[in-house]
Write an enzyme that holds these catalytic residues in place. Sequence first.
Site, PDB file in Angstrom:
ATOM      1  N   VAL A  49     -13.619  -5.926  24.442  1.00  0.00           N
ATOM      2  CA  VAL A  49     -14.123  -4.575  24.717  1.00  0.00           C
ATOM      3  C   VAL A  49     -13.286  -3.895  25.790  1.00  0.00           C
ATOM      4  O   VAL A  49     -12.914  -2.719  25.667  1.00  0.00           O
ATOM      5  CB  VAL A  49     -15.607  -4.624  25.125  1.00  0.00           C
ATOM      6  CG1 VAL A  49     -16.076  -3.258  25.626  1.00  0.00           C
ATOM      7  CG2 VAL A  49     -16.470  -5.068  23.954  1.00  0.00           C
ATOM      8  N   GLY A  50     -12.976  -4.615  26.864  1.00  0.00           N
ATOM      9  CA  GLY A  50     -12.187  -4.029  27.929  1.00  0.00           C
ATOM     10  C   GLY A  50     -10.809  -3.579  27.462  1.00  0.00           C
ATOM     11  O   GLY A  50     -10.346  -2.487  27.801  1.00  0.00           O
ATOM     12  N   SER A  53     -19.894 -12.648  18.739  1.00  0.00           N
ATOM     13  CA  SER A  53     -19.274 -13.098  19.992  1.00  0.00           C
ATOM     14  C   SER A  53     -19.831 -14.448  20.431  1.00  0.00           C
ATOM     15  O   SER A  53     -19.092 -15.288  20.955  1.00  0.00           O
ATOM     16  CB  SER A  53     -19.497 -12.053  21.087  1.00  0.00           C
ATOM     17  OG  SER A  53     -20.877 -11.832  21.310  1.00  0.00           O
ATOM     18  N   LYS A  98     -30.180  -2.234  21.660  1.00  0.00           N
ATOM     19  CA  LYS A  98     -28.970  -3.059  21.602  1.00  0.00           C
ATOM     20  C   LYS A  98     -29.330  -4.529  21.762  1.00  0.00           C
ATOM     21  O   LYS A  98     -28.785  -5.406  21.087  1.00  0.00           O
ATOM     22  CB  LYS A  98     -27.997  -2.628  22.698  1.00  0.00           C
ATOM     23  CG  LYS A  98     -26.759  -3.518  22.848  1.00  0.00           C
ATOM     24  CD  LYS A  98     -25.881  -3.527  21.601  1.00  0.00           C
ATOM     25  CE  LYS A  98     -24.571  -4.243  21.877  1.00  0.00           C
ATOM     26  NZ  LYS A  98     -23.713  -4.321  20.696  1.00  0.00           N
ATOM     27  N   ASN A 153     -26.790 -12.695  17.164  1.00  0.00           N
ATOM     28  CA  ASN A 153     -25.943 -13.662  17.877  1.00  0.00           C
ATOM     29  C   ASN A 153     -26.433 -15.109  17.840  1.00  0.00           C
ATOM     30  O   ASN A 153     -25.674 -16.005  17.438  1.00  0.00           O
ATOM     31  CB  ASN A 153     -25.740 -13.200  19.319  1.00  0.00           C
ATOM     32  CG  ASN A 153     -24.681 -12.116  19.442  1.00  0.00           C
ATOM     33  OD1 ASN A 153     -24.209 -11.589  18.445  1.00  0.00           O
ATOM     34  ND2 ASN A 153     -24.326 -11.780  20.653  1.00  0.00           N
ATOM     35  N   GLY A 193     -10.669  -8.208  30.860  1.00  0.00           N
ATOM     36  CA  GLY A 193      -9.575  -8.204  29.888  1.00  0.00           C
ATOM     37  C   GLY A 193      -9.963  -8.846  28.584  1.00  0.00           C
ATOM     38  O   GLY A 193      -9.117  -9.427  27.885  1.00  0.00           O
ATOM     39  N   GLU A 243     -23.584 -15.916  26.204  1.00  0.00           N
ATOM     40  CA  GLU A 243     -24.528 -15.002  26.852  1.00  0.00           C
ATOM     41  C   GLU A 243     -25.967 -15.299  26.421  1.00  0.00           C
ATOM     42  O   GLU A 243     -26.811 -14.416  26.411  1.00  0.00           O
ATOM     43  CB  GLU A 243     -24.164 -13.560  26.523  1.00  0.00           C
ATOM     44  CG  GLU A 243     -22.860 -13.105  27.152  1.00  0.00           C
ATOM     45  CD  GLU A 243     -22.595 -11.626  26.939  1.00  0.00           C
ATOM     46  OE1 GLU A 243     -22.701 -10.855  27.897  1.00  0.00           O
ATOM     47  OE2 GLU A 243     -22.286 -11.253  25.792  1.00  0.00           O
ATOM     48  N   ASN A 262     -21.713 -12.571  10.204  1.00  0.00           N
ATOM     49  CA  ASN A 262     -22.885 -11.699  10.324  1.00  0.00           C
ATOM     50  C   ASN A 262     -23.537 -11.361   8.991  1.00  0.00           C
ATOM     51  O   ASN A 262     -24.765 -11.308   8.874  1.00  0.00           O
ATOM     52  CB  ASN A 262     -22.503 -10.404  11.036  1.00  0.00           C
ATOM     53  CG  ASN A 262     -22.025 -10.633  12.450  1.00  0.00           C
ATOM     54  OD1 ASN A 262     -22.142 -11.730  12.985  1.00  0.00           O
ATOM     55  ND2 ASN A 262     -21.477  -9.600  13.073  1.00  0.00           N
TER      56      ASN A 262
END
Length: 297
Positions: free
Chosen positions: A11-12, A245, A178, A186, A8, A257, A196
């Site tokens: 992206v989702g 992100s 990617k 990031n 959720g 990440e 960015n």
Amino acid sequence: MRIGIIGGGAVGLLMAAYFSNHYDVTVYTRRQEQAEQLCTHGLTVICGDERTTHRVHAEPFVRETNVDVLFIAVKQYDLTNILKTNMHMLRADAVMFLQNGMGHVSHLPHMPHHHIALAVVEHGAFKIDDTTVSHTGVGKTKWSVWRGKKETFSFLYTTDARFPFQYVDDWEMMLIEKLMVNVAINPLTALLQVPNGMLVTHAPYRQAMEQLFHEVTSIFQIEQRERIWKHIETVCQQTAANRSSMLCDIEAGRMTELDAILGYVIERANERCVPAPISTFLYALMKGKQLEGETER
């Protein structure tokens, strides 16, 4: 067609909204509260001056899914946990993964599904709250079949014009390209705490990004470096005002990440006995920043 989306986040939610115009969509959330909010208030997408609300079903991801196609849109560290402990809950004819990094690829041979696809999302999206997502940059979602038949995912060509899909033959190169975008943008934006666009408009930051880019392309022995570099520049320009992100995660004191992106690069460098001083240095700085944020919470 019944579509399930695990996750959720930005992206989702964005994917659920656009698919809901044509299909029966269920969002599987981490929290019961978000599922209840989505069922009660719907899912709102803000795109420019336009605001639309979509009806979706939502429930917490605590039992087996029961859909035709399942999209997994969680962060890499959450995905690892799902694939290790809850793979039996992923009940669907076909599965598509939408992750940064490449850590999940090693788990794919152990999955029972006949049709598995991989995808990378190039849209800009920001989750405002549990039921609202801002579509900050219209891009495309590239996808490729890892196992099974391409025709299983043919419905992707009939999606909303604002959320197009593009098929790519070489799934590995798609993920590596990617990864290059994520590696270049990031960690640096999170460390420097800048949007960015400053990575290409501020000369010292641009130089740092170029040095990191050249090191990582050497580790992966990537050809067509000029084309990929221009793509990274374009992403920075098109999302100039966006905060990555990883920067948003750092600011919110959340786990990042980092391991799935820069950590993966360092692992490949070690495997190939290739030096990665810039990546290792940046990883250490970002790891410290992440730990600092966790300590302050």
